[in-house]
Design an enzyme around this catalytic site. Structure first.
Site, short mmCIF file in Angstrom:
data_model
loop_
_atom_site.label_atom_id
_atom_site.label_comp_id
_atom_site.label_asym_id
_atom_site.label_seq_id
_atom_site.Cartn_x
_atom_site.Cartn_y
_atom_site.Cartn_z
N ASN A 11 0.87 -1.18 0.00
CA ASN A 11 0.00 0.00 0.00
C ASN A 11 0.91 1.23 0.00
OD1 ASN A 11 -1.75 2.08 0.53
ND2 ASN A 11 -2.28 1.43 2.61
N LYS A 13 0.18 4.29 -0.24
CA LYS A 13 -0.43 5.50 0.33
C LYS A 13 -0.22 6.68 -0.64
CE LYS A 13 0.08 3.32 4.77
NZ LYS A 13 0.24 3.41 6.20
N HIS A 101 -9.27 1.33 5.38
CA HIS A 101 -7.95 1.50 6.01
C HIS A 101 -8.10 2.44 7.20
CE1 HIS A 101 -3.79 2.65 6.65
NE2 HIS A 101 -3.47 1.55 6.00
N GLU A 103 -6.40 4.82 8.18
CA GLU A 103 -6.19 6.24 7.85
C GLU A 103 -7.46 6.84 7.24
OE1 GLU A 103 -2.61 5.66 5.60
OE2 GLU A 103 -1.59 5.07 7.45
N GLU A 173 -4.78 -4.72 10.92
CA GLU A 173 -3.74 -3.69 11.03
C GLU A 173 -3.93 -2.91 12.32
OE1 GLU A 173 -1.99 -2.58 6.91
OE2 GLU A 173 -3.63 -1.23 7.36
N GLY A 179 3.25 2.52 10.62
CA GLY A 179 4.21 3.59 10.41
C GLY A 179 5.00 3.96 11.65
N SER A 219 4.09 -1.98 10.12
CA SER A 219 5.55 -2.07 10.23
C SER A 219 6.10 -3.44 9.82
CB SER A 219 6.01 -1.69 11.65
OG SER A 219 5.65 -0.35 11.93
N GLY A 241 5.20 1.45 4.44
CA GLY A 241 6.50 2.09 4.20
C GLY A 241 7.49 1.22 3.44
P1 13P Z 1 3.47 0.55 7.55
O1 13P Z 1 3.94 -0.75 6.94
O2 13P Z 1 4.17 1.74 7.02
O3 13P Z 1 3.43 0.45 9.04
O4 13P Z 1 1.94 0.74 7.07
C1 13P Z 1 1.04 -0.31 7.22
C2 13P Z 1 -0.20 0.02 6.49
O5 13P Z 1 -0.94 0.91 6.88
C3 13P Z 1 -0.51 -0.74 5.27
O6 13P Z 1 -1.80 -0.50 4.84
#
Ligand code: 13P
Length: 257
Positions: A11, A13, A101, A103, A173, A179, A219, A241
């Site tokens: 992903n 983002k 998600h 976010e 998640e 992150g 992560s 990330g």
């Molecule tokens: P990270 O791998 O950056 O922690 O993000 C996870 C995520 O939100 C994947 O959708």
């Protein structure tokens, strides 16, 4: 246990323009060997503006990587300035769409009802939702992680038919692990992925639950993917990330080497 082909998805983002997106996929393909794709699905979810470029590259180079999108609108068309519909994504050969998600839930006010409507739009147009669920740190510390995740599943999956449930992917998640560099322990990931499977059993029966792929996200890195994938109820990863580095994402995809 049914066959659950592992699924590793990146992903991206809101990162990378369309030229950088092409480069990232080209480099990823360079780092991967044919064996790495065997027996598992690899998915990239770039921002909307890069979908067409990445689709063209995947097709022209015959890369066994599926295209994913990060969200969509619940309606097929209409006066929704700035939005993108499920049929538009389906026309681009998008196979997976992330729904709910954390976010989107936290920053864009998506409730379980909104997620539910989007999920149905994704399925109506022949694509597969990656439904994200997960608790905040506060909720975890209050001992409510399982309760929160179960509630999100019930709300987001209300009215989904058994036939459509069979195409679902769920991503657990935990919000506190996204992150932050703070991964859930493999035991925590297993516990919650198992709880997700248990609730899918309540909602859709054991056969669907046993066949649904459940990803862990938060992560995920080359250094922890193997242990996470070793858990019986973890069938893949949703990577943020680390999916922006072709080397790291390739190492994650190639975790069986
Ligand atoms: P990270 O791998 O950056 O922690 O993000 C996870 C995520 O939100 C994947 O959708």
């Amino acid at each position: 246990m049914s066959d659950r082909t592992p699924i590793i998805a990146g992903n991206w983002k809101m990162h990378r323009d369309h030229l950088e997106a092409i480069q990232l996929v080209q480099k990823l393909a360079y780092h991967l060997q044919a064996d790495d794709y065997e027996g598992q699905e690899v998915v990239v979810c770039p921002p909307f503006v890069s979908l067409r470029s990445v689709q063209t590259l995947l097709q022209s180079d015959k890369l066994p990587i599926a295209l994913g999108a990060q969200t969509c609108h619940a309606e097929d068309e209409g006066a929704f300035t700035g939005e993108t519909s499920a049929p538009m994504l389906a026309r681009l050969d998008v196979k997976y769409v992330i729904a709910g998600h954390s976010e989107r839930r936290a920053l864009f006010g998506e409730t379980d009802d909104v997620v539910n409507a989007k999920l149905k739009a994704i399925q109506r147009h022949g694509m597969r939702p990656i439904l994200c669920v997960g608790e905040t740190l506060e909720e975890r510390e209050a001992g409510r992680a399982v309760e929160v995740v179960v509630e999100q599943l019930r709300g987001s999956l209300a009215g989904v038919t058994l036939k459509d449930a069979a195409d679902l992917v769920v991503a657990y998640e935990p919000v506190w692990a996204i992150g932050t560099g703070r991964t859930a322990t493999s035991d925590d990931a297993q516990e919650l992925c198992s709880a997700v499977r248990g609730e899918l059993g309540e909602l859709f029966g054991q056969a669907i639950a046993a066949g649904t792929r459940i990803q862990y996200g938060g992560s995920v890195k080359p250094g922890n993917i193997r242990e996470l994938m070793g858990q019986p109820d973890v069938d893949g990863a949703l990577v943020g990330g680390a999916s922006l580095s072709s080397e790291d994402f390739a190492l994650i995809v190639a975790h069986r080497r």
